[in-house]
Motif scaffolding. Structure first.
Motif, PDB file in Angstrom:
ATOM      1  N   ILE A 173       0.832  -1.203   0.000  1.00  0.00           N
ATOM      2  CA  ILE A 173       0.000   0.000   0.000  1.00  0.00           C
ATOM      3  C   ILE A 173       0.865   1.252   0.000  1.00  0.00           C
ATOM      4  CG2 ILE A 173      -1.869   1.191   1.183  1.00  0.00           C
ATOM      5  CD1 ILE A 173      -2.309  -1.577   2.676  1.00  0.00           C
ATOM      6  N   ASP A 174       0.661   2.098  -0.967  1.00  0.00           N
ATOM      7  CA  ASP A 174       1.359   3.373  -1.098  1.00  0.00           C
ATOM      8  C   ASP A 174       0.765   4.373  -0.107  1.00  0.00           C
ATOM      9  OD1 ASP A 174       2.471   5.768  -1.915  1.00  0.00           O
ATOM     10  OD2 ASP A 174       2.070   5.466  -4.049  1.00  0.00           O
ATOM     11  N   ILE A 175       1.588   4.825   0.852  1.00  0.00           N
ATOM     12  CA  ILE A 175       1.106   5.843   1.797  1.00  0.00           C
ATOM     13  C   ILE A 175       1.955   7.109   1.682  1.00  0.00           C
ATOM     14  CG2 ILE A 175       0.108   4.192   3.434  1.00  0.00           C
ATOM     15  CD1 ILE A 175       2.643   4.654   5.187  1.00  0.00           C
ATOM     16  N   LEU A 185      -5.698   7.332  -1.096  1.00  0.00           N
ATOM     17  CA  LEU A 185      -5.562   6.461   0.066  1.00  0.00           C
ATOM     18  C   LEU A 185      -6.907   6.217   0.752  1.00  0.00           C
ATOM     19  CD1 LEU A 185      -3.659   4.814   1.807  1.00  0.00           C
ATOM     20  CD2 LEU A 185      -3.194   6.867   3.172  1.00  0.00           C
ATOM     21  N   LYS A 189      -8.286   2.487   1.520  1.00  0.00           N
ATOM     22  CA  LYS A 189      -8.654   2.028   2.858  1.00  0.00           C
ATOM     23  C   LYS A 189     -10.076   1.461   2.877  1.00  0.00           C
ATOM     24  CE  LYS A 189      -7.446   4.856   6.230  1.00  0.00           C
ATOM     25  NZ  LYS A 189      -7.157   6.108   6.980  1.00  0.00           N
ATOM     26  N   THR A 209       3.353  -1.440   3.838  1.00  0.00           N
ATOM     27  CA  THR A 209       3.177  -0.043   3.446  1.00  0.00           C
ATOM     28  C   THR A 209       4.516   0.533   3.008  1.00  0.00           C
ATOM     29  OG1 THR A 209       3.560   0.787   5.696  1.00  0.00           O
ATOM     30  CG2 THR A 209       1.274   0.287   5.063  1.00  0.00           C
ATOM     31  N   LEU A 241      -3.661   4.002   8.561  1.00  0.00           N
ATOM     32  CA  LEU A 241      -2.797   4.435   7.467  1.00  0.00           C
ATOM     33  C   LEU A 241      -3.012   5.918   7.167  1.00  0.00           C
ATOM     34  CD1 LEU A 241      -3.194   1.419   4.979  1.00  0.00           C
ATOM     35  CD2 LEU A 241      -1.439   1.781   6.731  1.00  0.00           C
ATOM     36  N   SER A 276      -1.554   1.828  -5.606  1.00  0.00           N
ATOM     37  CA  SER A 276      -0.683   3.005  -5.681  1.00  0.00           C
ATOM     38  C   SER A 276      -1.089   3.906  -6.833  1.00  0.00           C
ATOM     39  CB  SER A 276       0.768   2.536  -5.874  1.00  0.00           C
ATOM     40  OG  SER A 276       1.659   3.622  -6.072  1.00  0.00           O
TER      41      SER A 276
END
Length: 520
Positions: A173-175, A185, A189, A209, A241, A276
């Motif tokens: 997961i791109d945070i 995001l 989620k 992440t 997140l 992402s």
């Protein structure tokens, strides 16, 4: 449909070069956990093949001439064959719709006609068991001698019992800071929380992440019963997140695959799921080195990659490169309804494979056909002589999916008999024995007018989607034979939406209107 119901992964190695170029409607678990041919107007027959490497890809009665793509048409070469690996990514269409909704035309390089076409439901007949049905049909396009020919492939639906192998899914997961934009995001989620409630007790999840660095938030963990402690732990982890720092995509891929390898389960569908905007800007941003890590994990551990794209600024080309190398596919999500369609409506047991390394070859009768052009599939072309070389990868296809390919075909004066024969070749998912299925179409079956009510609505929807993509792709000065203007196409699709009462066709009609207004 705004979101395609079908998904498949494909890749080609060896002699085939691919350009990386995806709507969650392709089905997160149908694409994430996997995807096929059929339709009215063509005949179908089945045969097995030994797959001998010594045997050429051409039967004795096939024409000995190939047609290679050039600027606008395919020029006669040694044979009249066209070969491509099966693939039904749909992200290109989803991203185009998002861009048009924002009042902008999509960049031409992000538009791929086959992904537009394969975003819509088809009514092809289904085979029994593994493998495909094959349908070939078409119609006159309005220009002298030209026809639009459709090749449709379909796999059998998943069993009503819902039985399937367990899934082991590593979510990467791109945070990064760019994921803070609404529709990135937050949508990821929501989607993950929904998915957590949909998966089965014997499925497993891991969470990784990444921003400027990557970390494993949850190692591979079996979910257990609905409402249990593990599912709650997953949801709590997802809820915490928050976007921060830059995008070290290389670190995310590296840690994600390490986590997936450590948690890989024998007999399960092991897959990395990358969520992402694919805007790598720090750390290892070199696509080739990232791709090599993905390829090694695929080769050594059989772990495939599914890409879920988000955001109005989206690295379409990099995401497609990554999933191509990882034997997977991409999709794109722009709204909660998109995500719900994927995670709730299309989550059924589309995990087991119906076919491995599926490729299609269309052989045209040179006595009937003077020119032909495949619409799209530019990144999926396979050398004609590699069709029966099972070392050359094709698409991994699961239950209940369809693949559609469209050809512009010019018939010779006085043409009669057979126009073309389409064959799909795949490896049985259990025995890996090669199998083939074929269908053909006659000149007489292509005589109807494309836009008349006598032509099946789904053929017209496929044509509209392909022509729309071709217009958006910057090809307005060089239309396909019979291709309508955006204004004409808008009228055609509006009528189709009323005729089909299909919300996805209505969404297409809206997008065509938006593009027409932006072009004026």
């Amino acid at each position: 449909m705004g979101i395609g119901p079908d998904g498949t992964g494909m890749r080609i190695r060896g002699r085939l070069r691919r350009r990386g170029g995806a709507l969650l409607a392709a089905g997160l678990v149908g694409g994430l956990l996997l995807t096929g041919c059929g339709g009215p107007g063509g005949s179908s027959d089945s045969s097995d093949s030994s797959g001998s490497k010594a045997r050429g890809p051409r039967a004795a009665d096939e024409p000995a001439a190939s047609v290679a793509p050039s600027a606008g048409k395919e020029e006669a070469a040694p044979d009249y064959r066209s070969t491509f690996a099966l693939d039904v990514d749909t992200a290109s269409y989803g991203y185009a719709r998002r861009t048009l909704d924002e009042g902008r035309l999509p960049e031409p390089g992000t538009v791929r006609p086959e992904e537009f076409v394969n975003s819509f439901r088809q009514n092809y007949p289904r085979p029994e068991g593994n493998g495909f049905s094959v349908t070939v049909d078409g119609a006159r396009t309005g220009e002298d001698g030209w026809r639009l020919m459709r090749v449709g492939l379909a796999t059998a639906q998943a069993p009503a019992s819902g039985e399937r192998p367990p899934a082991a899914l590593t979510f990467v997961i791109d945070i990064s800071g760019s994921m803070g934009e609404p529709g990135r995001l937050d949508l990821v989620k929501t989607s993950l929380s929904t998915l957590t409630g949909q998966l089965r007790a014997d499925d497993s999840i891991a969470l990784v992440t990444f921003s400027d660095e990557a970390r494993t938030v949850l190692p591979m963990t079996r979910l257990g019963r609905p409402g249990g402690e593990v599912r709650e732990r997953v949801r709590n982890a997802v809820d915490t997140l928050e976007p921060t720092d830059s995008t070290n995509l290389g670190a995310g891929i590296r840690t994600g695959y390490a986590t997936a390898v450590e948690g890989a389960r024998s007999g399960a569908t092991n897959r990395v799921v990358l969520l992402s905007d694919a805007l790598a800007n720090t750390g290892d941003t070199d696509a080739d080195s990232i791709l090599e890590r993905i390829a090694k994990a695929r080769r050594d551990h059989g772990i495939t990659l599914f890409g879920v794209g988000v955001g109005s600024d989206y690295g379409d080309a990099l995401m497609e490169q990554l999933t191509n190398k990882g034997d997977g596919n991409t999709t794109y999500v722009s709204s909660p309804s998109d995500a719900r369609k994927v995670f709730v409506q299309q989550l059924p047991a589309n995990v087991e494979l119906r076919a491995r390394d599926a490729k299609a070859q269309v052989v045209f009768d040179r006595d009937a056909v003077s020119e032909f052009k495949l619409l799209g599939y530019d990144d999926r072309r396979v050398a004609n002589d590699d069709f029966r070389d099972d070392r050359v990868d094709g698409g991994e296809i699961g239950p209940g999916h369809t693949v559609t390919a469209l050809y512009a075909v010019k018939l010779r004066d006085g043409a009669e008999g057979e126009v073309a024969r389409a064959t799909v070749r795949w490896l049985d998912p259990s025995s890996r024995a090669p199998r083939e299925q074929s269908g053909s179409v006659a000149v007489s079956a292509l005589d109807g007018s494309l836009w008349s009510h006598g032509t099946t609505p789904r053929l017209r929807v496929s044509a509209a989607a392909a022509y729309f993509a071709h217009r958006l792709g910057g090809a307005s000065d060089e239309p396909f034979p019979g291709e309508p203007s955006l204004g004409q196409l808008s009228a055609y699709v509006g009528a189709l939406a009323d005729e089909t009462e299909d919300s996805d066709v209505r969404a297409l009609a809206k997008s065509v209107r938006q593009a027409d207004q932006l072009r004026q």
